[in-house]
Design a protein around this motif. Structure first.
Motif, PDB file in Angstrom:
ATOM      1  N   SER A  43       0.806  -1.227   0.000  1.00  0.00           N
ATOM      2  CA  SER A  43       0.000   0.000   0.000  1.00  0.00           C
ATOM      3  C   SER A  43       0.837   1.274   0.000  1.00  0.00           C
ATOM      4  O   SER A  43       0.322   2.352  -0.325  1.00  0.00           O
ATOM      5  CB  SER A  43      -0.937   0.009   1.215  1.00  0.00           C
ATOM      6  OG  SER A  43      -1.786  -1.128   1.200  1.00  0.00           O
ATOM      7  N   ASN A  44       2.088   1.175   0.377  1.00  0.00           N
ATOM      8  CA  ASN A  44       2.954   2.352   0.427  1.00  0.00           C
ATOM      9  C   ASN A  44       3.213   2.875  -0.991  1.00  0.00           C
ATOM     10  O   ASN A  44       3.856   2.211  -1.806  1.00  0.00           O
ATOM     11  CB  ASN A  44       4.275   1.999   1.104  1.00  0.00           C
ATOM     12  CG  ASN A  44       5.120   3.228   1.391  1.00  0.00           C
ATOM     13  OD1 ASN A  44       5.011   4.252   0.722  1.00  0.00           O
ATOM     14  ND2 ASN A  44       5.975   3.118   2.396  1.00  0.00           N
ATOM     15  N   ARG A  45       2.712   4.088  -1.287  1.00  0.00           N
ATOM     16  CA  ARG A  45       2.792   4.614  -2.652  1.00  0.00           C
ATOM     17  C   ARG A  45       4.231   4.834  -3.096  1.00  0.00           C
ATOM     18  O   ARG A  45       4.525   4.850  -4.299  1.00  0.00           O
ATOM     19  CB  ARG A  45       2.011   5.916  -2.753  1.00  0.00           C
ATOM     20  CG  ARG A  45       2.519   7.050  -1.885  1.00  0.00           C
ATOM     21  CD  ARG A  45       1.636   8.277  -1.990  1.00  0.00           C
ATOM     22  NE  ARG A  45       2.129   9.380  -1.172  1.00  0.00           N
ATOM     23  CZ  ARG A  45       3.051  10.241  -1.575  1.00  0.00           C
ATOM     24  NH1 ARG A  45       3.575  10.110  -2.784  1.00  0.00           N
ATOM     25  NH2 ARG A  45       3.460  11.219  -0.782  1.00  0.00           N
ATOM     26  N   LEU A  46       5.156   4.970  -2.152  1.00  0.00           N
ATOM     27  CA  LEU A  46       6.553   5.176  -2.511  1.00  0.00           C
ATOM     28  C   LEU A  46       7.174   3.935  -3.148  1.00  0.00           C
ATOM     29  O   LEU A  46       8.191   4.037  -3.848  1.00  0.00           O
ATOM     30  CB  LEU A  46       7.365   5.573  -1.268  1.00  0.00           C
ATOM     31  CG  LEU A  46       6.970   6.903  -0.601  1.00  0.00           C
ATOM     32  CD1 LEU A  46       7.814   7.155   0.623  1.00  0.00           C
ATOM     33  CD2 LEU A  46       7.108   8.058  -1.603  1.00  0.00           C
ATOM     34  N   ASN A  47       6.563   2.781  -2.902  1.00  0.00           N
ATOM     35  CA  ASN A  47       7.099   1.547  -3.469  1.00  0.00           C
ATOM     36  C   ASN A  47       6.636   1.315  -4.903  1.00  0.00           C
ATOM     37  O   ASN A  47       7.219   0.507  -5.624  1.00  0.00           O
ATOM     38  CB  ASN A  47       6.705   0.346  -2.599  1.00  0.00           C
ATOM     39  CG  ASN A  47       7.399   0.375  -1.249  1.00  0.00           C
ATOM     40  OD1 ASN A  47       8.549   0.778  -1.152  1.00  0.00           O
ATOM     41  ND2 ASN A  47       6.691  -0.046  -0.204  1.00  0.00           N
ATOM     42  N   GLY A  48       5.555   1.971  -5.302  1.00  0.00           N
ATOM     43  CA  GLY A  48       5.121   1.904  -6.689  1.00  0.00           C
ATOM     44  C   GLY A  48       4.289   0.705  -7.075  1.00  0.00           C
ATOM     45  O   GLY A  48       3.955   0.529  -8.250  1.00  0.00           O
ATOM     46  N   LEU A  50       1.173   0.053  -5.940  1.00  0.00           N
ATOM     47  CA  LEU A  50      -0.205   0.521  -6.075  1.00  0.00           C
ATOM     48  C   LEU A  50      -0.160   1.976  -6.516  1.00  0.00           C
ATOM     49  O   LEU A  50       0.323   2.853  -5.790  1.00  0.00           O
ATOM     50  CB  LEU A  50      -0.931   0.390  -4.730  1.00  0.00           C
ATOM     51  CG  LEU A  50      -2.449   0.552  -4.739  1.00  0.00           C
ATOM     52  CD1 LEU A  50      -3.098  -0.531  -5.598  1.00  0.00           C
ATOM     53  CD2 LEU A  50      -2.984   0.481  -3.316  1.00  0.00           C
ATOM     54  N   TYR A  51      -0.660   2.256  -7.728  1.00  0.00           N
ATOM     55  CA  TYR A  51      -0.593   3.606  -8.292  1.00  0.00           C
ATOM     56  C   TYR A  51      -1.971   3.998  -8.806  1.00  0.00           C
ATOM     57  O   TYR A  51      -2.553   3.300  -9.647  1.00  0.00           O
ATOM     58  CB  TYR A  51       0.429   3.648  -9.435  1.00  0.00           C
ATOM     59  CG  TYR A  51       0.593   5.018 -10.046  1.00  0.00           C
ATOM     60  CD1 TYR A  51       1.282   6.022  -9.361  1.00  0.00           C
ATOM     61  CD2 TYR A  51       0.059   5.304 -11.300  1.00  0.00           C
ATOM     62  CE1 TYR A  51       1.429   7.292  -9.919  1.00  0.00           C
ATOM     63  CE2 TYR A  51       0.212   6.565 -11.869  1.00  0.00           C
ATOM     64  CZ  TYR A  51       0.889   7.559 -11.169  1.00  0.00           C
ATOM     65  OH  TYR A  51       1.037   8.807 -11.722  1.00  0.00           O
ATOM     66  N   ASN A  52      -2.510   5.097  -8.291  1.00  0.00           N
ATOM     67  CA  ASN A  52      -3.862   5.538  -8.649  1.00  0.00           C
ATOM     68  C   ASN A  52      -4.880   4.416  -8.443  1.00  0.00           C
ATOM     69  O   ASN A  52      -5.763   4.184  -9.264  1.00  0.00           O
ATOM     70  CB  ASN A  52      -3.908   6.037 -10.092  1.00  0.00           C
ATOM     71  CG  ASN A  52      -3.202   7.366 -10.265  1.00  0.00           C
ATOM     72  OD1 ASN A  52      -3.039   8.122  -9.301  1.00  0.00           O
ATOM     73  ND2 ASN A  52      -2.762   7.659 -11.483  1.00  0.00           N
ATOM     74  N   ASP A  53      -4.695   3.690  -7.339  1.00  0.00           N
ATOM     75  CA  ASP A  53      -5.583   2.584  -6.964  1.00  0.00           C
ATOM     76  C   ASP A  53      -5.568   1.455  -8.004  1.00  0.00           C
ATOM     77  O   ASP A  53      -6.529   0.695  -8.128  1.00  0.00           O
ATOM     78  CB  ASP A  53      -7.023   3.081  -6.757  1.00  0.00           C
ATOM     79  CG  ASP A  53      -7.793   2.185  -5.782  1.00  0.00           C
ATOM     80  OD1 ASP A  53      -7.143   1.552  -4.923  1.00  0.00           O
ATOM     81  OD2 ASP A  53      -9.017   2.116  -5.894  1.00  0.00           O
TER      82      ASP A  53
END
Length: 216
Positions: A43-48, A50-53
């Motif tokens: 879920s951490n967006r920094l990991n890439g 999950l992007y724009n859900d």
């Protein structure tokens, strides 16, 4: 039957390679990894991942069309499942490297326990395997089985279990199981229910799916 020699599961730039052979058939149509990536990492967006859900999954499958080159597989029409419960008492007194349950089933199956772990599980986990007496094998045959090994949670009913399938052969004297079945820290945690009154309960379910008749 198709044997998958290796499977690579991909998620964005994160991937897992599973090099085990998996045998797909009418009684085993699905295989995978139960703990692929933890939710916080995913879920951490920094990991890439999950992007724009949205997320992207992929899989690479390498198929071996003739898994049993040395023999012919004869599947059981009405496979029988054998059940066994091993109540391991006085667990803290276990000092040997490994212990085995009493035999069960028509082929003398045994649950094998390494109380202090084996290989990468040594010192941090218990290791649990399923073994069989080779002297009980039918003539010129190997046994193709599906099995479940389970450590019971005696308080919260949150059992730990693993499922696998394996070809037990006369020339293969290695039991099959999991080196890091349950961490020793979690096992000995009094808030958990896996070790109660110094007693551990291990269950096995073994289903004979077929015989591989060897060429003579």
């Amino acid at each position: 039957m198709l044997g998958v020699s290796s499977i690579k599961y991909l998620l964005a730039s994160f991937y897992v390679v599973d090099g085990k052979k998996m045998h797909y058939h009418s009684m085993n149509t699905m295989s995978g990894i139960s703990k692929f990536v933890d939710l916080n990492t995913f879920s951490n967006r920094l990991n890439g991942y999950l992007y724009n859900d949205n997320c992207v999954f992929g899989v690479e499958v390498f198929v071996v069309k003739n898994t049993f080159k040395e023999g012919r597989l004869s599947m059981m029409h009405d496979p029988v499942t054998y059940y066994h419960t091993w109540k391991v008492t006085k667990f803290s007194s276990f000092e040997k490297e490994k212990y085995a349950s009493e035999s069960f089933g028509c082929y003398n199956w045994n649950i094998v326990l390494y109380p202090n772990g084996r290989e990468e599980g040594k010192g941090n986990s218990i290791s649990i395997y399923l073994d069989v007496s080779r002297s009980s094998f039918p003539p010129n045959s190997n046994l193709f089985v599906k099995f479940v090994l389970r450590v019971k949670d005696q308080k919260n009913i949150e059992h730990i279990e693993y499922t696998g399938d394996y070809l037990y052969g006369l020339s293969n004297d290695i039991a099959w199981g999991w080196r890091k079945f349950l961490s020793l820290a979690k096992l000995k945690d009094s808030e958990q229910g896996y070790l109660v009154d110094d007693t551990l309960i291990i269950e096995a379910e073994v289903t004979l799916l077929g015989l591989v008749l060897m060429k003579t």
